[in-house]
Enzyme design. Structure first.
Site, mmCIF file in Angstrom:
data_model
loop_
_atom_site.group_PDB
_atom_site.id
_atom_site.type_symbol
_atom_site.label_atom_id
_atom_site.label_comp_id
_atom_site.label_asym_id
_atom_site.label_seq_id
_atom_site.Cartn_x
_atom_site.Cartn_y
_atom_site.Cartn_z
ATOM 1 N N ARG A 105 -6.330 4.617 10.283
ATOM 2 C CA ARG A 105 -6.183 3.181 10.549
ATOM 3 C C ARG A 105 -6.611 2.780 11.967
ATOM 4 O O ARG A 105 -6.723 1.592 12.253
ATOM 5 C CB ARG A 105 -4.729 2.772 10.352
ATOM 6 C CG ARG A 105 -4.168 3.054 8.964
ATOM 7 C CD ARG A 105 -4.739 2.092 7.931
ATOM 8 N NE ARG A 105 -4.176 2.346 6.604
ATOM 9 C CZ ARG A 105 -3.023 1.832 6.175
ATOM 10 N NH1 ARG A 105 -2.322 1.053 6.969
ATOM 11 N NH2 ARG A 105 -2.594 2.103 4.956
ATOM 12 N N GLU A 108 5.188 -4.313 12.728
ATOM 13 C CA GLU A 108 4.767 -3.542 13.902
ATOM 14 C C GLU A 108 3.254 -3.348 13.941
ATOM 15 O O GLU A 108 2.685 -3.188 15.033
ATOM 16 C CB GLU A 108 5.434 -2.159 13.871
ATOM 17 C CG GLU A 108 4.946 -1.229 14.948
ATOM 18 C CD GLU A 108 5.615 0.122 14.891
ATOM 19 O OE1 GLU A 108 6.411 0.395 15.792
ATOM 20 O OE2 GLU A 108 5.361 0.905 13.959
ATOM 21 N N ASP A 109 2.590 -3.375 12.792
ATOM 22 C CA ASP A 109 1.185 -2.970 12.776
ATOM 23 C C ASP A 109 0.200 -3.988 13.339
ATOM 24 O O ASP A 109 -0.773 -3.594 13.970
ATOM 25 C CB ASP A 109 0.786 -2.543 11.358
ATOM 26 C CG ASP A 109 1.497 -1.257 10.983
ATOM 27 O OD1 ASP A 109 1.587 -0.367 11.846
ATOM 28 O OD2 ASP A 109 1.990 -1.141 9.846
ATOM 29 N N HIS A 165 0.380 7.311 10.131
ATOM 30 C CA HIS A 165 0.361 6.749 11.471
ATOM 31 C C HIS A 165 0.944 7.756 12.459
ATOM 32 O O HIS A 165 1.805 8.561 12.091
ATOM 33 C CB HIS A 165 1.240 5.488 11.544
ATOM 34 C CG HIS A 165 0.612 4.248 10.994
ATOM 35 N ND1 HIS A 165 1.262 3.411 10.122
ATOM 36 C CD2 HIS A 165 -0.591 3.682 11.228
ATOM 37 C CE1 HIS A 165 0.470 2.385 9.831
ATOM 38 N NE2 HIS A 165 -0.650 2.529 10.483
ATOM 39 N N CYS A 191 8.362 0.519 11.831
ATOM 40 C CA CYS A 191 7.372 -0.441 11.292
ATOM 41 C C CYS A 191 7.937 -1.836 11.091
ATOM 42 O O CYS A 191 7.185 -2.799 11.012
ATOM 43 C CB CYS A 191 6.859 0.022 9.944
ATOM 44 S SG CYS A 191 6.755 1.781 9.715
ATOM 45 N N ARG A 203 -4.584 -5.887 4.722
ATOM 46 C CA ARG A 203 -3.794 -6.239 5.891
ATOM 47 C C ARG A 203 -4.633 -6.876 6.995
ATOM 48 O O ARG A 203 -4.110 -7.199 8.059
ATOM 49 C CB ARG A 203 -3.072 -4.982 6.423
ATOM 50 C CG ARG A 203 -2.237 -4.269 5.368
ATOM 51 C CD ARG A 203 -1.223 -3.329 5.972
ATOM 52 N NE ARG A 203 -0.249 -4.070 6.754
ATOM 53 C CZ ARG A 203 0.683 -3.506 7.533
ATOM 54 N NH1 ARG A 203 0.752 -2.197 7.611
ATOM 55 N NH2 ARG A 203 1.534 -4.245 8.218
ATOM 56 N N ASP A 225 2.262 -6.213 2.598
ATOM 57 C CA ASP A 225 2.766 -5.251 3.590
ATOM 58 C C ASP A 225 3.241 -5.919 4.879
ATOM 59 O O ASP A 225 3.488 -5.239 5.875
ATOM 60 C CB ASP A 225 1.658 -4.235 3.926
ATOM 61 C CG ASP A 225 1.527 -3.165 2.848
ATOM 62 O OD1 ASP A 225 2.479 -2.369 2.694
ATOM 63 O OD2 ASP A 225 0.492 -3.129 2.153
ATOM 64 N N LEU A 268 0.836 -1.204 0.000
ATOM 65 C CA LEU A 268 0.000 0.000 0.000
ATOM 66 C C LEU A 268 0.873 1.257 0.000
ATOM 67 O O LEU A 268 1.934 1.276 0.595
ATOM 68 C CB LEU A 268 -0.874 0.015 1.258
ATOM 69 C CG LEU A 268 -1.907 -1.096 1.388
ATOM 70 C CD1 LEU A 268 -2.535 -1.044 2.783
ATOM 71 C CD2 LEU A 268 -2.961 -0.970 0.297
HETATM 72 C C1 CIR Z 1 0.628 0.490 4.977
HETATM 73 O O1 CIR Z 1 0.122 1.411 4.342
HETATM 74 O O2 CIR Z 1 0.006 -0.155 5.831
HETATM 75 C C2 CIR Z 1 2.065 0.142 4.698
HETATM 76 N N1 CIR Z 1 2.352 0.355 3.317
HETATM 77 C C3 CIR Z 1 2.992 0.960 5.549
HETATM 78 C C4 CIR Z 1 2.862 0.651 7.005
HETATM 79 C C5 CIR Z 1 3.798 1.429 7.822
HETATM 80 N N2 CIR Z 1 3.743 1.018 9.165
HETATM 81 C C6 CIR Z 1 3.967 1.814 10.210
HETATM 82 O O3 CIR Z 1 4.128 3.022 10.087
HETATM 83 N N3 CIR Z 1 3.920 1.258 11.406
#
Ligand code: CIR
Length: 266
Positions: free
Chosen positions: A137, A71-72, A168, A255, A91, A66, A24
């Site tokens: 998010r 971390e997410d 984020h 991340c 995700r 992704d 993404l």
């Molecule tokens: C997203 O849009 O979810 C990923 N391309 C990037 C996530 C980055 N994660 C973060 O800042 N913890």
């Protein structure tokens, strides 16, 4: 002063998949190069290990482009893993996919009740406080479900706002030591860090704020020399890191790892 929010014995990473090219991105500046991403990721893992930490690298998952941004889907707090709930459609399965690994690695895994959303990228932890930034998010229902878990683990949870132009909360903030935050001026201007010492990123260097203090050093993305100077002047040891490919997907240094100490106490 170092504290347990910046010292870690372990980190968990996931190698980037070939499908990372489909990750993404808010703005398309071209797809990342999968080989270069892998090389930058390997340098990141090596640097985490160089601090003395034990780093587990999970295999790539082609079905989740992704998933390198590990971390997410989870938060590690006080030796416990908490499954989060990423909002982005592609995700949504990442937490369930990661859960068996966390069960293997942690003595306890807790799940978020309800159906609200929280991304780990919106969570910033100090020694005593867990700040959660509402964002595209992360919603209030997700934060409400996270609150009792965090409080039960001995932390205060504070819900804050992430300005709409920032993906984020931690895209533009990071903890440098338990009392000090590195943040972009626009995020600091919201007042959410009142009570902390704040070092602002230099003009045009907002991306530098997605740094990590990991044991002795502060990992800082390459190319932010004025912010590096500010951190150097404040006495931090800077380890510059290449993150050109993660940046194409709005990702950065925080991340790409879950950082934890199995037996850390509050
Ligand atoms: C997203 O849009 O979810 C990923 N391309 C990037 C996530 C980055 N994660 C973060 O800042 N913890």
């Amino acid at each position: 002063m170092a504290g347990h929010s910046v010292t870690f014995t372990h980190a968990l990473c996931r190698a980037p998949s070939r499908s990372v090219t489909d990750g993404l991105r808010a703005e398309d500046r071209g797809a990342p190069d999968a080989d270069l991403f892998a090389a930058e990721h390997a340098a990141y893992v090596a640097a985490l290990r160089k601090t003395g930490a034990e780093v587990t690298v999970l295999p790539p998952r082609e079905d989740f482009p992704d998933s390198v941004f590990i971390e997410d889907p989870a938060l590690c707090l006080n030796g416990v893993a908490i499954m989060l709930r990423p909002e982005a459609q592609s995700r949504r399965g990442e937490a369930a996919m990661l859960r068996p690994d966390l069960i293997r690695l942690f003595p306890e895994v807790r799940d978020l009740a309800g159906d609200g959303f929280v991304d780990g990228g919106d969570i910033l932890c100090s020694d005593t406080e867990v700040m959660v930034g509402l964002s595209a998010r992360t919603d209030a229902a997700g934060v409400a479900a996270l609150r009792p878990i965090v409080e039960d683990l001995g932390y205060r949870l504070r819900m804050v706002e992430t300005p709409p132009e920032i993906l984020h909360f931690k895209t533009e903030s990071s903890l440098l030591d338990p009392d000090t935050i590195l943040a972009s001026p626009r995020l600091a201007a919201t007042g959410c860090f009142d009570g902390y010492k704040v070092i602002e990123t230099a003009p045009g260097e907002e991306g530098a704020a997605n740094a990590i203090r990991f044991n002795a050093p502060v990992f800082l993305s390459n190319g932010f020399s004025q912010t590096a100077d500010r951190l150097d002047a404040a006495g931090y040891e800077i380890w510059p890191m290449p993150t050109t490919q993660a940046a194409l997907l709005d990702g950065g240094l925080s991340c790409m790892s879950l950082r934890y100490s199995p037996l850390s106490g509050v």
